[in-house]
Scaffold this active site. Structure first.
Site, mmCIF file in Angstrom:
data_model
loop_
_atom_site.group_PDB
_atom_site.id
_atom_site.type_symbol
_atom_site.label_atom_id
_atom_site.label_comp_id
_atom_site.label_asym_id
_atom_site.label_seq_id
_atom_site.Cartn_x
_atom_site.Cartn_y
_atom_site.Cartn_z
ATOM 1 N N SER A 31 12.738 20.891 27.182
ATOM 2 C CA SER A 31 13.633 22.569 27.089
ATOM 3 C C SER A 31 12.515 23.704 28.293
ATOM 4 O O SER A 31 13.417 24.441 27.780
ATOM 5 C CB SER A 31 14.166 23.321 25.655
ATOM 6 N N HIS A 164 58.839 37.643 30.429
ATOM 7 C CA HIS A 164 58.574 36.764 31.287
ATOM 8 C C HIS A 164 58.510 36.515 32.661
ATOM 9 O O HIS A 164 58.986 35.888 32.762
ATOM 10 C CB HIS A 164 60.113 35.735 31.070
ATOM 11 N N SER A 285 40.152 31.647 55.574
ATOM 12 C CA SER A 285 40.675 31.050 55.802
ATOM 13 C C SER A 285 40.074 29.421 56.535
ATOM 14 O O SER A 285 40.326 30.382 58.090
ATOM 15 C CB SER A 285 42.122 30.100 54.913
ATOM 16 N N LYS A 291 45.132 34.795 56.583
ATOM 17 C CA LYS A 291 44.499 34.890 54.834
ATOM 18 C C LYS A 291 43.421 35.682 54.717
ATOM 19 O O LYS A 291 42.234 35.860 55.025
ATOM 20 C CB LYS A 291 43.869 33.619 54.832
ATOM 21 N N GLU A 298 40.781 34.728 41.030
ATOM 22 C CA GLU A 298 40.704 33.115 40.521
ATOM 23 C C GLU A 298 39.443 32.642 40.399
ATOM 24 O O GLU A 298 39.562 31.995 39.429
ATOM 25 C CB GLU A 298 41.278 32.958 41.714
ATOM 26 N N LYS A 333 21.175 26.684 23.779
ATOM 27 C CA LYS A 333 20.580 27.778 24.516
ATOM 28 C C LYS A 333 20.949 27.610 25.682
ATOM 29 O O LYS A 333 21.828 28.628 26.025
ATOM 30 C CB LYS A 333 19.079 27.569 24.932
#
Ligand code: ARG
Length: 480
Positions: A31, A164, A285, A291, A298, A333
């Site tokens: 480890s 909604h 982009s 863009k 995100e 860990k």
């Protein structure tokens, strides 16, 4: 394990073993390549243990001095990056102990008296996690502060509150941001609570049953700033519930940042156009020149799943283990480390993305979200957000709420067919739905600021309530 055993281990343990480990099994069981990040707390724990052994007369004052001298050098080597980590020494504990013995001889071999790697590793994780919790709590406070500061500028900025994802009732943008402040404030409470149970001392449990030496566990706990000792040796070496609690709190914080991320992504899209975030949190982009993609929110949304996965991993790690220590626990860990790393990075970025940064040299502020209040207002005007207010207006004039609801539904239907807002319907048309409607209806119920100001219940969106909440949060954050 003695130093000679440690050396033999690299050749395949001691005389008890008929054959050495294969290279694959050695790599599988080791480890050191991830637990070495606990090196500094491992040394801190060892020094507290050694000090207690000397105070109890179990090792000599000279041994303690040698151990302290050796450990100081090891700390420096690790910080300088010159420490020679060895896979065949399996983990951080054996690596440091072997180096100590190399540096100071027999005193190094005496350090492990009355201790096992089982209580040692449990102690290390707790010390390490305590530090992470404190750093994360500080970042959570910074994020709340950033949200409160933006909110203070937008108490009267009106946006459509949604249910909604449909326009429901107008709310203050500040009120919306303060919802997240509440979430992060509860997250901080959860962390503080988990910290209390993390900050207890397992050392003294030794392998599982306690030890034959007259250890002073209370002294070690005091030395390490811990709030108490784990009272049962079997439990002390085996449970990782404190790590699970932390992972649960971390997953929830990530879920909250993920919800905020989802809103940032929506608000930034051309269809909403409520806000902009600084370019440094977006990317272009490779094919579409126009863009600017919200990659950071995100990714934060995506990483929430990753941290929730670590929580599951830790729960599953624990569920089948008989008492006491089992090697399964070594698997605690990597998920735990990654929970903390992911959460810290996310919070750090969010503090800057929401609140911006002030350059200490120039005093100039950059970054932070930019709000387009006109677009928010226009969106709130689109969805008949004052319909409930018109119903409430009729109720106050004596109409039962269900009848008022029906009358307003007909009014909304009429407005829809004319392609206009409720406030654009002439008085005589409105009166056709209920004769109780009078000329004051526009001011009293159909404007957005009136709808906002009317929601004065404690915790409601009226500017006076929102200002009171901002003041409360500021006081709370300043006191912390
Ligand atoms: N590397 C081990 C862990 O992470 C340390 C404890 C080892 N103890 C043992 N009995 N093998 O849990």
């Amino acid at each position: 394990m003695t130093a000679s055993q440690l050396e033999k281990k690299s050749q395949g343990w001691s005389a008890l073993f008929d054959e050495p480990m294969s290279a694959l099994v050695q790599r599988y069981t080791a480890s050191v390549f991830f637990d070495r990040r606990m090196a500094q707390v491992d040394i801190t724990g060892s020094l507290a243990h050694a000090k207690m052994l000397a105070a109890q007369g179990i090792i000599s004052a000279q041994d303690l001095a040698d151990i302290e001298r050796g450990m100081a050098q090891i700390r420096a080597e690790i910080e300088a990056g010159s420490f020679d980590w060895k896979l065949e020494l399996e983990d951080v504990h054996l690596n440091i102990e072997a180096r100590l013995t190399q540096l100071v001889g027999d005193a190094g071999k005496r350090l492990h008296t009355g201790r096992s790697r089982n209580d040692q590793v449990a102690c290390d994780i707790r010390l390490w996690l305590r530090g992470e919790i404190d750093a994360i709590a500080a970042l959570l406070a910074e994020l709340q502060q950033a949200l409160v500061d933006v909110a203070a500028e937008h108490v009267e900025t009106i946006m459509p509150g949604m249910t909604h994802l449909q326009v429901a009732q107008p709310v203050s943008f500040a009120h919306h941001l303060l919802a997240y402040v509440e979430m992060f404030a509860r997250d901080a409470e959860r962390l503080a609570d988990a910290r209390r149970r993390t900050n207890r001392l397992p050392l003294g449990a030794a392998a599982l049953a306690g030890t034959t030496y007259a250890l002073d566990r209370e002294m070690v706990a005091r030395e390490l700033g811990m709030e108490g000792v784990c009272a049962n040796s079997l439990d002390a070496v085996s449970d990782r519930d404190f790590a699970i609690e932390f992972a649960a709190a971390a997953a929830l914080i990530m879920v909250h940042t993920s919800r905020l991320s989802e809103e940032l992504v929506l608000w930034m899209s051309q269809n909403f156009a409520y806000i902009r975030i600084a370019d440094r949190f977006t990317t272009g982009s490779s094919i579409m020149p126009q863009k600017k993609n919200p990659d950071v929110p995100e990714l934060a949304r995506g990483k929430a799943g990753r941290v929730a996965g670590h929580l599951m991993a830790l729960l599953m790690l624990m569920k089948g283990q008989p008492l006491a220590y089992n090697k399964d626990n070594q698997e605690d860990k990597e998920p735990l480390f990654d929970c903390a790393d992911t959460l810290r990075d996310t919070l750090r970025i969010f503090v800057d993305m929401i609140g911006g940064q002030t350059d200490p040299a120039t005093g100039k502020k950059s970054g932070g979200i930019t709000v387009n209040a006109d677009n928010m207002l226009a969106a709130a005007q689109k969805g008949y957000a004052t319909a409930t207010d018109l119903a409430d207006y009729l109720v106050k004039k004596g109409l039962p709420f269900r009848d008022a609801h029906e009358a307003v539904a007909r009014a909304v239907h009429e407005a829809q067919s004319r392609g206009c807002d409720l406030a654009a319907l002439p008085l005589d048309v409105l009166q056709g739905f209920d004769a109780r409607i009078e000329g004051d209806v526009y001011e009293a119920a159909l404007t957005l600021p009136a709808a906002l100001a009317a929601r004065r219940t404690l915790g409601g969106t009226a500017p006076e309530q929102v200002r009171a909440q901002i003041a409360r949060h500021r006081e709370r954050l300043a006191a912390a």
